[in-house]
Design an enzyme around this catalytic site. Structure first.
Site, PDB file in Angstrom:
ATOM      1  N   ARG A 149      -0.798  28.015  29.864  1.00  0.00           N
ATOM      2  CA  ARG A 149       0.336  27.458  29.132  1.00  0.00           C
ATOM      3  C   ARG A 149       0.394  25.933  29.235  1.00  0.00           C
ATOM      4  O   ARG A 149       1.133  25.287  28.500  1.00  0.00           O
ATOM      5  CB  ARG A 149       1.649  28.051  29.675  1.00  0.00           C
ATOM      6  CG  ARG A 149       1.759  29.543  29.428  1.00  0.00           C
ATOM      7  CD  ARG A 149       2.933  30.121  30.169  1.00  0.00           C
ATOM      8  NE  ARG A 149       4.203  29.663  29.627  1.00  0.00           N
ATOM      9  CZ  ARG A 149       4.813  30.225  28.586  1.00  0.00           C
ATOM     10  NH1 ARG A 149       4.268  31.240  27.975  1.00  0.00           N
ATOM     11  NH2 ARG A 149       5.969  29.768  28.153  1.00  0.00           N
ATOM     12  N   GLU A 176      -9.864  18.410  20.150  1.00  0.00           N
ATOM     13  CA  GLU A 176      -9.030  19.031  21.190  1.00  0.00           C
ATOM     14  C   GLU A 176      -9.805  19.241  22.487  1.00  0.00           C
ATOM     15  O   GLU A 176      -9.313  18.941  23.561  1.00  0.00           O
ATOM     16  CB  GLU A 176      -8.588  20.441  20.740  1.00  0.00           C
ATOM     17  CG  GLU A 176      -7.352  20.524  19.911  1.00  0.00           C
ATOM     18  CD  GLU A 176      -7.006  21.979  19.584  1.00  0.00           C
ATOM     19  OE1 GLU A 176      -5.841  22.329  19.773  1.00  0.00           O
ATOM     20  OE2 GLU A 176      -7.884  22.750  19.149  1.00  0.00           O
ATOM     21  N   ASN A 220      12.345  26.706  32.334  1.00  0.00           N
ATOM     22  CA  ASN A 220      11.435  26.352  31.248  1.00  0.00           C
ATOM     23  C   ASN A 220      12.304  26.057  30.037  1.00  0.00           C
ATOM     24  O   ASN A 220      13.181  26.843  29.694  1.00  0.00           O
ATOM     25  CB  ASN A 220      10.491  27.533  30.951  1.00  0.00           C
ATOM     26  CG  ASN A 220       9.617  27.280  29.734  1.00  0.00           C
ATOM     27  OD1 ASN A 220       9.469  26.140  29.290  1.00  0.00           O
ATOM     28  ND2 ASN A 220       9.044  28.330  29.190  1.00  0.00           N
ATOM     29  N   GLY A 221      12.073  24.900  29.392  1.00  0.00           N
ATOM     30  CA  GLY A 221      12.878  24.533  28.224  1.00  0.00           C
ATOM     31  C   GLY A 221      13.426  23.135  28.401  1.00  0.00           C
ATOM     32  O   GLY A 221      12.993  22.393  29.278  1.00  0.00           O
ATOM     33  N   LYS A 257      -0.700  25.263  25.534  1.00  0.00           N
ATOM     34  CA  LYS A 257      -0.912  26.403  24.638  1.00  0.00           C
ATOM     35  C   LYS A 257       0.318  26.664  23.796  1.00  0.00           C
ATOM     36  O   LYS A 257       0.244  26.906  22.607  1.00  0.00           O
ATOM     37  CB  LYS A 257      -1.236  27.634  25.482  1.00  0.00           C
ATOM     38  CG  LYS A 257      -1.446  28.917  24.687  1.00  0.00           C
ATOM     39  CD  LYS A 257      -2.772  28.879  24.023  1.00  0.00           C
ATOM     40  CE  LYS A 257      -3.072  30.065  23.151  1.00  0.00           C
ATOM     41  NZ  LYS A 257      -4.105  29.712  22.157  1.00  0.00           N
ATOM     42  N   TRP A 271       5.460  21.423  33.021  1.00  0.00           N
ATOM     43  CA  TRP A 271       4.884  20.504  32.031  1.00  0.00           C
ATOM     44  C   TRP A 271       5.926  19.411  31.862  1.00  0.00           C
ATOM     45  O   TRP A 271       7.026  19.675  31.367  1.00  0.00           O
ATOM     46  CB  TRP A 271       4.650  21.253  30.720  1.00  0.00           C
ATOM     47  CG  TRP A 271       4.266  20.386  29.579  1.00  0.00           C
ATOM     48  CD1 TRP A 271       5.123  19.807  28.681  1.00  0.00           C
ATOM     49  CD2 TRP A 271       2.953  19.984  29.195  1.00  0.00           C
ATOM     50  NE1 TRP A 271       4.409  19.076  27.763  1.00  0.00           N
ATOM     51  CE2 TRP A 271       3.079  19.171  28.046  1.00  0.00           C
ATOM     52  CE3 TRP A 271       1.681  20.254  29.705  1.00  0.00           C
ATOM     53  CZ2 TRP A 271       1.983  18.615  27.412  1.00  0.00           C
ATOM     54  CZ3 TRP A 271       0.596  19.690  29.051  1.00  0.00           C
ATOM     55  CH2 TRP A 271       0.750  18.891  27.934  1.00  0.00           C
ATOM     56  N   GLU A 321      -9.585  22.119  10.386  1.00  0.00           N
ATOM     57  CA  GLU A 321      -9.582  22.920  11.619  1.00  0.00           C
ATOM     58  C   GLU A 321     -10.814  22.622  12.479  1.00  0.00           C
ATOM     59  O   GLU A 321     -10.714  22.532  13.705  1.00  0.00           O
ATOM     60  CB  GLU A 321      -9.486  24.410  11.262  1.00  0.00           C
ATOM     61  CG  GLU A 321      -9.506  25.364  12.444  1.00  0.00           C
ATOM     62  CD  GLU A 321      -8.356  25.198  13.430  1.00  0.00           C
ATOM     63  OE1 GLU A 321      -7.420  24.431  13.168  1.00  0.00           O
ATOM     64  OE2 GLU A 321      -8.421  25.840  14.508  1.00  0.00           O
ATOM     65  N   HIS A 348     -12.607   6.280  -1.375  1.00  0.00           N
ATOM     66  CA  HIS A 348     -11.327   5.573  -1.285  1.00  0.00           C
ATOM     67  C   HIS A 348     -11.075   5.037   0.113  1.00  0.00           C
ATOM     68  O   HIS A 348      -9.921   4.853   0.502  1.00  0.00           O
ATOM     69  CB  HIS A 348     -10.200   6.490  -1.753  1.00  0.00           C
ATOM     70  CG  HIS A 348     -10.380   6.958  -3.152  1.00  0.00           C
ATOM     71  ND1 HIS A 348     -10.237   6.127  -4.235  1.00  0.00           N
ATOM     72  CD2 HIS A 348     -10.766   8.160  -3.637  1.00  0.00           C
ATOM     73  CE1 HIS A 348     -10.499   6.807  -5.337  1.00  0.00           C
ATOM     74  NE2 HIS A 348     -10.834   8.052  -4.998  1.00  0.00           N
ATOM     75  N   LYS A 382     -10.543  21.295  16.292  1.00  0.00           N
ATOM     76  CA  LYS A 382     -11.166  22.030  17.400  1.00  0.00           C
ATOM     77  C   LYS A 382     -12.022  21.090  18.235  1.00  0.00           C
ATOM     78  O   LYS A 382     -11.949  21.072  19.449  1.00  0.00           O
ATOM     79  CB  LYS A 382     -12.008  23.142  16.787  1.00  0.00           C
ATOM     80  CG  LYS A 382     -12.097  24.424  17.448  1.00  0.00           C
ATOM     81  CD  LYS A 382     -10.897  25.346  17.462  1.00  0.00           C
ATOM     82  CE  LYS A 382      -9.562  24.735  17.608  1.00  0.00           C
ATOM     83  NZ  LYS A 382      -8.422  25.521  17.473  1.00  0.00           N
ATOM     84  N   CYS A 408       5.910  25.230  30.373  1.00  0.00           N
ATOM     85  CA  CYS A 408       6.131  25.625  31.760  1.00  0.00           C
ATOM     86  C   CYS A 408       5.941  27.132  31.905  1.00  0.00           C
ATOM     87  O   CYS A 408       6.142  27.877  30.953  1.00  0.00           O
ATOM     88  CB  CYS A 408       7.554  25.276  32.202  1.00  0.00           C
ATOM     89  SG  CYS A 408       7.964  23.557  31.977  1.00  0.00           S
TER      90      CYS A 408
HETATM   91  C1  G6P Z   1      -0.621  24.223  20.296  1.00  0.00           C
HETATM   92  C2  G6P Z   1      -1.926  24.977  20.496  1.00  0.00           C
HETATM   93  C3  G6P Z   1      -2.607  25.198  19.149  1.00  0.00           C
HETATM   94  C4  G6P Z   1      -1.666  25.928  18.210  1.00  0.00           C
HETATM   95  C5  G6P Z   1      -0.321  25.199  18.070  1.00  0.00           C
HETATM   96  C6  G6P Z   1       0.709  26.068  17.367  1.00  0.00           C
HETATM   97  O1  G6P Z   1      -0.885  22.940  19.849  1.00  0.00           O
HETATM   98  O2  G6P Z   1      -2.794  24.240  21.331  1.00  0.00           O
HETATM   99  O3  G6P Z   1      -3.780  25.967  19.347  1.00  0.00           O
HETATM  100  O4  G6P Z   1      -2.260  26.023  16.942  1.00  0.00           O
HETATM  101  O5  G6P Z   1       0.218  24.907  19.362  1.00  0.00           O
HETATM  102  O6  G6P Z   1       1.025  27.146  18.190  1.00  0.00           O
HETATM  103  P1  G6P Z   1       1.553  28.524  17.687  1.00  0.00           P
HETATM  104  O7  G6P Z   1       1.748  29.340  18.919  1.00  0.00           O
HETATM  105  O8  G6P Z   1       2.849  28.258  16.972  1.00  0.00           O
HETATM  106  O9  G6P Z   1       0.545  29.114  16.750  1.00  0.00           O
END
Ligand code: G6P
Length: 608
Positions: free
Chosen positions: A27, A488, A101-102, A603, A75, A481, A504, A485, A2
């Site tokens: 966010r 996502e 927020n929270g 985010k 959110w 990674e 396997h 990516k 949020c």
């Molecule tokens: C979310 C973001 C990712 C990030 C992860 C951890 O999933 O979309 O890009 O790697 O959170 O976030 P942080 O702020 O702890 O690195």
């Protein structure tokens, strides 16, 4: 998650709130709302969906009068995304409006007791208990009501509050959720994050848990939970407003990919002198380092993937056992930690709920915590014993790129630093790796200069249903990674496998036309990767390989090869990641996906 914005000053509040909320869109949110105070009249407007819906409803905020207001992007956690569940929430009688927020963990109990006292709830949210609780405790003094309400709340919260009982005033408080105060000349702000206020001011207060902020006119006062006034230092934001804008790129993600050479340079250069790594901010003594028995690297998402690279690199250079841990698992699995263990926490935001909880668990068990964080003054940064900042600047795109790269660099610095202290590599080796590390920014620039091959490959393969990523050793860590990516942002199903695991099970998924991205930058494992490529291509896979310049043997095995500039194998991840990011980016662009704000993702994941 949020986003909160608040404004008090001579200007019309609502347009400023909506503009501020736009800066926090990264966010992640599913609805938005504002409450403005005009004299003692509170007006609320909220709307499910994009901020543009709220903006249309209110003519960009212009049809809401009032010079004080709070705004929110939500959110959904408790209750589906809807107009009713959107914030702000008001108390019974409509005198107090709250944005939050929270998560209030004991909201059910509080809701039951408030309902028993006659309070009627209009939403499914946990937040609504806060507005009613404030009303319940309100006896003419909002600070008193806030203190009493806070004492009943369990969980995390950043709150913005306005009330018809207090024309000309605004209140705010936080615990375990981010909130800052922006200080203008004759106007002031609250926000979940600095970009929301950057166009108005560079002077901010970073709030500690349970500090209560009271705004009246252009005055700002901060009180602790005992209602004692607190004097705070002003934090001056040094990065410029342009850093939070797209700067001419089509998406924040692309801009952030292209910022990587300077981000990497900013992160490593100040810490390297005369060919040696210095981590001046570390409070760990040589004695602490000598005692180290085990390292845990903990994070979520991409930060966890950096941890996996860390396992390979630290074990290799420092010869100490390292475990890479998902924060959400680590925090609950009763880890066996001793005071001689080091827990390295990695987080871009420094606010990820699971990472924060894992860190607290490690501290509770007596471990030293070293944090690798991007956001200065974030919760992780403030609570860790040691912090090494990644100087990546604000990252707006939900899918991380530059913060991942900066975290990787800090891991190299840390590995070199520990290896030096523990004398596990020679001085000559140390110097050689450091010299090569310093050349990484230029090599990343070289990759970014010509991305045609990646663009073309994405343009002809974006209809793929599945993409597999294979690698061995450090290439396996990068496969994780690269795959994340891609899925996502492009919504293409993708999985990463250690190439040695192919036989396997995974190989049964390979059929005519399956796309396989094979990473083969590790010289020692190169021949083995060639065999794995043969295995999949002979079953019909279309292979896109990433290899190091000079390793041309791969050209006869793969359909397409992308060569990264030559570097030491241990540093190859710093280069390999770049074409993987660009590949994912153009796949998503070709599919017309919302690259910067992928569906269902946030985010900053500030709830578990
Ligand atoms: C979310 C973001 C990712 C990030 C992860 C951890 O999933 O979309 O890009 O790697 O959170 O976030 P942080 O702020 O702890 O690195």
């Amino acid at each position: 998650m949020c986003g909160i914005v608040g404004y008090i000053g001579p200007g019309q509040a609502a347009p400023i709130l909506i503009q501020g909320l736009q800066k926090l869109e990264y966010r992640g949110y599913d609805s938005a709302g504002v409450a403005v105070l005009d004299g003692d009249l509170i007006t609320i407007k909220k709307a499910k969906g994009r901020l543009s819906v709220l903006s249309q409803k209110t003519d960009g905020g212009r049809n809401l009068s009032g010079n004080i207001g709070i705004g929110h992007t939500r959110w959904a956690t408790h209750g589906a995304p809807s107009d009713e569940n959107s914030h702000p929430h008001v108390s019974q009688g409509g005198h107090i409006a709250v944005v939050h927020n929270g998560i209030i963990e004991n909201y059910k109990k509080l809701k039951e007791s408030l309902m028993a006292k006659g309070y009627a709830f209009l939403s499914d949210t946990d937040t609504e208990v806060i507005s009613h609780l404030l009303d319940y405790y309100y006896c003419g003094n909002m600070i008193d009501a806030l203190v009493k309400a806070i004492n009943r709340l369990e969980g995390s919260y950043a709150l913005g509050v306005i009330s018809s009982y207090h024309p000309g005033e605004m209140f705010a408080v936080r615990k375990d959720s981010p909130l800052i105060v922006g200080l203008g000349e004759d106007r002031n702000y609250i926000a979940s994050d600095i970009p929301a206020v950057l166009e108005h001011t560079r002077k901010v207060y970073l709030l500690e848990d349970k500090e209560i902020v009271w705004f009246k006119g252009n005055e700002v006062k901060i009180f602790d939970i005992d209602k004692q006034e607190v004097q705070k230092d002003i934090f001056h934001v040094t990065w410029d407003a342009g850093a939070a804008e797209k700067g001419g790129f089509e998406h924040f993600m692309l801009k952030e990919i292209y910022e990587q050479p300077s981000v990497i340079r900013d992160t490593i250069s100040p810490r390297i002198r005369d060919g040696k790594v210095y981590l001046d901010d570390l409070k760990m003594t040589d004695e602490d380092i000598a005692k180290l028995s085990r390292i845990y690297v903990v994070g979520c998402g991409s930060a966890y993937h950096v941890g996996v690279v860390g396992k390979y690199v630290i074990e290799d250079m420092v010869r100490i056992s390292v475990s890479a841990e998902l924060a959400s698992e680590f925090r609950y699995r009763k880890p066996i930690l001793t005071p001689d263990d080091l827990v390295v926490v990695i987080s871009q935001s420094g606010e990820t709920a699971d990472t924060l909880a894992a860190m607290r668990e490690a501290k509770r068990l007596g471990c030293r915590v070293l944090a690798i964080v991007n956001v200065v003054g974030s919760s992780v940064a403030r609570e860790a014993d040691d912090v090494i900042y990644t100087w990546a600047g604000p990252e707006i795109a939900v899918a991380t790129t530059k913060a991942y790269s900066a975290q990787l660099q800090v891991l190299y610095l840390l590995s070199l630093y520990l290896a030096d202290k523990k004398a596990t590599i020679t001085e000559a080796e140390h110097k050689k790796i450091v010299a090569e590390l310093l050349s990484i920014p230029d090599k990343v620039s070289a990759i970014l200069k010509d991305v045609t091959l990646l663009q073309e490959y994405a343009a002809s393969h974006y209809n793929a249903k599945d993409v597999f990523f294979l690698g061995r050793g450090l290439d396996y860590c990068l496969a994780l990674e690269g795959s994340l990516k891609l899925k996502e942002i492009s919504y293409i199903h993708s999985e990463a496998y250690a190439a040695g695991e192919l036989k396997h099970g995974t190989i049964s998924l390979i059929e005519e036309g399956t796309i396989v991205t094979a990473l083969a930058t590790q010289r020692e494992l190169f021949e083995k990767m060639l065999s794995n490529i043969k295995e999949v291509s002979s079953r019909g896979a279309v292979v896109f390989a990433v290899a190091m310049a000079g390793d041309t043997d791969i050209a006869s095995e793969a359909d397409t090869v992308y060569y990264i500039p030559k570097t030491l194998p241990v540093l190859a991840p710093a280069l390999t990641i770049v074409p993987l990011q660009i590949f994912a980016y153009y796949m998503a662009v070709n599919k017309a996906c919302d690259v910067d704000k992928p569906r269902n993702l946030a985010k900053s994941v500030t709830v578990e």
